[in-house]
Design a protein around this motif. Structure first.
Motif, mmCIF file in Angstrom:
data_model
loop_
_atom_site.group_PDB
_atom_site.id
_atom_site.type_symbol
_atom_site.label_atom_id
_atom_site.label_comp_id
_atom_site.label_asym_id
_atom_site.label_seq_id
_atom_site.Cartn_x
_atom_site.Cartn_y
_atom_site.Cartn_z
ATOM 1 N N ASP A 44 0.519 -1.419 0.491
ATOM 2 C CA ASP A 44 -0.007 -0.187 -0.123
ATOM 3 C C ASP A 44 0.597 1.254 0.053
ATOM 4 O O ASP A 44 0.862 2.640 -0.185
ATOM 5 N N ALA A 45 2.269 1.204 1.389
ATOM 6 C CA ALA A 45 3.041 2.454 0.747
ATOM 7 C C ALA A 45 3.921 2.224 -0.353
ATOM 8 O O ALA A 45 3.499 3.697 -1.508
ATOM 9 N N VAL A 46 3.861 1.814 -1.458
ATOM 10 C CA VAL A 46 4.967 1.707 -2.370
ATOM 11 C C VAL A 46 3.460 2.676 -3.330
ATOM 12 O O VAL A 46 3.711 3.202 -4.079
ATOM 13 N N SER A 47 1.942 1.221 -3.617
ATOM 14 C CA SER A 47 1.597 1.731 -4.278
ATOM 15 C C SER A 47 0.721 3.684 -4.144
ATOM 16 O O SER A 47 0.778 4.617 -5.481
ATOM 17 N N GLN A 48 0.921 4.136 -2.600
ATOM 18 C CA GLN A 48 0.739 5.640 -2.655
ATOM 19 C C GLN A 48 2.110 6.656 -3.121
ATOM 20 O O GLN A 48 1.901 7.496 -3.284
ATOM 21 N N GLY A 95 -2.534 -5.085 -6.980
ATOM 22 C CA GLY A 95 -3.591 -4.567 -7.140
ATOM 23 C C GLY A 95 -3.870 -3.489 -7.746
ATOM 24 O O GLY A 95 -5.745 -3.244 -8.529
ATOM 25 N N VAL A 96 -3.150 -2.588 -8.672
ATOM 26 C CA VAL A 96 -3.978 -1.993 -9.771
ATOM 27 C C VAL A 96 -4.061 -3.011 -10.883
ATOM 28 O O VAL A 96 -5.000 -2.711 -11.546
ATOM 29 N N ILE A 97 -2.995 -4.345 -11.286
ATOM 30 C CA ILE A 97 -2.967 -4.656 -11.944
ATOM 31 C C ILE A 97 -3.920 -5.606 -12.430
ATOM 32 O O ILE A 97 -5.046 -6.015 -13.501
ATOM 33 N N GLY A 98 -4.097 -6.138 -10.890
ATOM 34 C CA GLY A 98 -4.946 -7.432 -10.621
ATOM 35 C C GLY A 98 -7.035 -6.965 -11.246
ATOM 36 O O GLY A 98 -8.083 -7.865 -11.502
ATOM 37 N N ASN A 99 -7.135 -5.428 -10.895
ATOM 38 C CA ASN A 99 -8.152 -5.342 -10.927
ATOM 39 C C ASN A 99 -8.440 -3.769 -12.314
ATOM 40 O O ASN A 99 -9.484 -3.651 -12.329
ATOM 41 N N LEU A 100 -7.993 -4.013 -13.125
ATOM 42 C CA LEU A 100 -7.960 -3.305 -14.343
ATOM 43 C C LEU A 100 -8.126 -4.232 -15.820
ATOM 44 O O LEU A 100 -7.445 -5.555 -15.811
ATOM 45 N N ASP A 101 -9.769 -3.582 -16.032
ATOM 46 C CA ASP A 101 -10.541 -4.579 -17.208
ATOM 47 C C ASP A 101 -9.260 -4.337 -18.227
ATOM 48 O O ASP A 101 -8.996 -3.149 -18.941
ATOM 49 N N GLY A 102 -9.099 -5.882 -19.725
ATOM 50 C CA GLY A 102 -9.049 -4.554 -19.953
ATOM 51 C C GLY A 102 -7.393 -6.262 -20.021
ATOM 52 O O GLY A 102 -6.009 -6.402 -20.948
ATOM 53 N N ILE A 103 -6.872 -5.742 -19.358
ATOM 54 C CA ILE A 103 -5.676 -6.577 -18.690
ATOM 55 C C ILE A 103 -5.922 -8.653 -18.493
ATOM 56 O O ILE A 103 -6.162 -8.782 -18.869
ATOM 57 N N PRO A 104 -4.957 -8.563 -20.063
ATOM 58 C CA PRO A 104 -5.239 -10.267 -19.986
ATOM 59 C C PRO A 104 -5.792 -11.392 -18.682
ATOM 60 O O PRO A 104 -5.227 -10.898 -17.413
ATOM 61 N N ALA A 105 -6.860 -11.971 -18.710
ATOM 62 C CA ALA A 105 -7.136 -12.845 -17.262
ATOM 63 C C ALA A 105 -5.549 -13.830 -16.894
ATOM 64 O O ALA A 105 -5.841 -13.268 -15.814
ATOM 65 N N GLU A 110 -1.806 -12.876 -5.840
ATOM 66 C CA GLU A 110 -0.655 -12.370 -4.807
ATOM 67 C C GLU A 110 -1.813 -11.328 -3.665
ATOM 68 O O GLU A 110 -1.265 -11.556 -2.605
ATOM 69 N N ASN A 111 -2.651 -10.600 -4.276
ATOM 70 C CA ASN A 111 -3.608 -9.692 -3.902
ATOM 71 C C ASN A 111 -4.058 -10.485 -2.249
ATOM 72 O O ASN A 111 -4.723 -10.222 -1.696
ATOM 73 N N LEU A 112 -4.732 -11.568 -2.688
ATOM 74 C CA LEU A 112 -5.356 -12.981 -1.864
ATOM 75 C C LEU A 112 -4.166 -12.721 -0.222
ATOM 76 O O LEU A 112 -5.039 -12.497 0.069
ATOM 77 N N GLN A 113 -3.490 -13.163 -1.353
ATOM 78 C CA GLN A 113 -2.411 -13.792 0.226
ATOM 79 C C GLN A 113 -1.869 -12.391 1.053
ATOM 80 O O GLN A 113 -1.911 -12.242 2.055
ATOM 81 N N LEU A 147 -5.283 4.519 -17.016
ATOM 82 C CA LEU A 147 -5.642 3.565 -15.842
ATOM 83 C C LEU A 147 -7.269 4.677 -16.129
ATOM 84 O O LEU A 147 -8.558 3.971 -16.283
ATOM 85 N N ASP A 148 -7.253 5.577 -17.740
ATOM 86 C CA ASP A 148 -8.345 6.024 -17.780
ATOM 87 C C ASP A 148 -8.887 5.953 -19.322
ATOM 88 O O ASP A 148 -9.784 6.756 -19.609
#
Length: 433
Positions: free
Chosen positions: A232-236, A276-286, A295-298, A248-249
């Protein structure tokens, strides 16, 4: 990074950003090594031992190998965060450093002196109509754009010297020396560049200082909670970097095109540093979203595991159930396309790869569905059975949306979900174009 005596304009001018990117590459290599080692431990060692031997000693060995795998997983995640932070720092510092160097080049070409404080001395120039002498030189202090404290260039007299107490609204006289305005422009550009550099340095310094491993080899829930906080700190800290680097847009189609044009190293960086960003970005391959969301789940399990309220414990049970399903494997393969702890929890699960499927059917559970201990055994299983029994039998998506989000327009959202379910089943029966 800023150390005593701080990030001066001289140090920033001479800073070799390539050293930061080289360091990031070193951390990337460490992350890749740990990831490869974990795969070998899980597959070639632990997996093979589990399949070929059934004894107390074998089970003890597998347990130790799982501990080793967890250590490699931890190393891979933390080193990936360091790499992402260093790449973000180097990228963000590039623009202000170029502006700083341009301003210094202009000062040198004009014959101005840049002092250690960042103020600029300019020479005498022009001509006094009364005396015939040139107008005297002076010194200017740059305005870095801040309103209030932290901007030494807010109040200046006509010669550019600081005035400790000017009257509000007092106009500053225009200096007849032609060098004065040029020097002020250079000083302002220098001050702006240094202000931006200090802000960037402070953000990333704070994040990188948190990336410290606690003593010991045990990778438990508390340690994963710490990793989640680190992520979270790195993402912020890298938010500005992400907004400029990631689409993103953009539409899902544009995001897919962006992903397809990335190098493998760039994809690895985004997956390891910003899951956390890539995993929830529509359009990125499944397949990439699935890797990021595992990774987010862990990380979510670690963060919820140190909380003691009922809602967190309830959601923790659901997340662990999903993790168990993912580890079980099976056919069709399970993809985790989204995960989050917002509201009652959020999960998007696909049976089969929706990117390669000819048809997609959807299962939309009820409005009161929660991501709890019964989720994996109930809702996910019903989704699987729907997939196996669907006319196309290709891909089954199970969507669980957080109640807080639905609550914004509960009736309309639910009716929309029902329409969506009917539509995709109609497309499934008729075939995709």
């Amino acid at each position: 990074m800023a150390t005593e005596p701080g990030l001066t304009w001289q140090r920033f001018r001479d800073l070799k950003l390539s050293e930061l990117t080289d360091a990031a590459d070193g951390w990337r290599a460490a992350s890749a090594f740990a990831d490869a080692a974990r795969e070998r431990v899980d597959g070639d060692m632990g997996g093979r031992l589990t399949k070929t031997q059934d004894s107390e000693s074998a089970r003890a060995a597998v347990k130790r190998l799982k501990r080793l795998s967890a250590n490699y997983h931890y190393i891979r995640t933390e080193t990936g965060l360091v790499r992402g932070a260093l790449d973000g720092l180097a990228t963000e510092l590039g623009a202000p450093q170029r502006r700083l160097r341009d301003a210094l080049d202009d000062a040198a070409s004009l014959g101005y002196t840049v002092n250690d404080s960042g103020s600029i001395d300019y020479p005498a120039g022009g001509k006094n109509d009364l005396t015939g002498d040139p107008h005297p030189g002076g010194s200017v202090v740059g305005n870095n754009g801040l309103i209030g404290a932290g901007n030494p260039g807010l109040y200046r007299d006509a010669n550019g010297m600081l005035d400790p107490a000017p009257a509000p609204g007092t106009p500053a006289l225009k200096s007849p020396n032609p060098h004065r305005a040029k020097a002020q422009d250079v000083a302002d550009r220098l001050a702006h560049a240094m202000r931006e550099a200090h802000e960037i340095d402070a953000r990333y310094s704070s994040a990188l200082h948190k990336l410290k491993a606690a003593p010991g080899l045990t990778v438990d829930t508390r340690r994963w909670a710490d990793v989640g906080s680190d992520a979270d700190a790195v993402s912020q800290a890298a938010q500005n970097y992400l907004e400029k680097q990631l689409p993103l847009d953009k539409s899902p189609a544009e995001r897919k095109e962006w992903w397809d044009h990335l190098s493998q190293e760039q994809r690895e960086e985004y997956l390891s540093a910003f899951p956390g960003v890539i995993g929830n970005l529509d359009g990125i391959p499944a397949s990439a979203r699935d890797e990021a969301n595992r990774e987010n789940l862990q990380l979510l399990i670690g963060q919820l595991g140190v909380k003691h309220d009922d809602a967190s414990r309830e959601m923790l049970g659901g997340l662990k159930g999903i993790q168990e399903k993912l580890e079980e494997g099976g056919e069709p393969p399970m993809y985790l396309l989204g995960i989050g702890d917002e509201g009652n929890g959020r999960a998007i699960i696909a049976y089969g790869n929706p990117d390669t499927a000819d048809n997609v059917s959807a299962y939309v559970p009820g409005l009161g569905t929660k991501l709890d201990a019964d989720f994996a055994g109930g809702t996910v299983n019903r989704a699987l059975q729907t997939a196996l029994g669907a006319p196309c039998r290709s891909v089954q998506q199970n969507l669980v949306d957080r109640v807080a989000r639905i609550r914004c327009a509960a009736d309309d959202t639910w009716r929309s979900g029902q329409r969506q379910e009917r539509d995709v089943h109609e497309r499934c029966r008729g075939g995709s174009p």
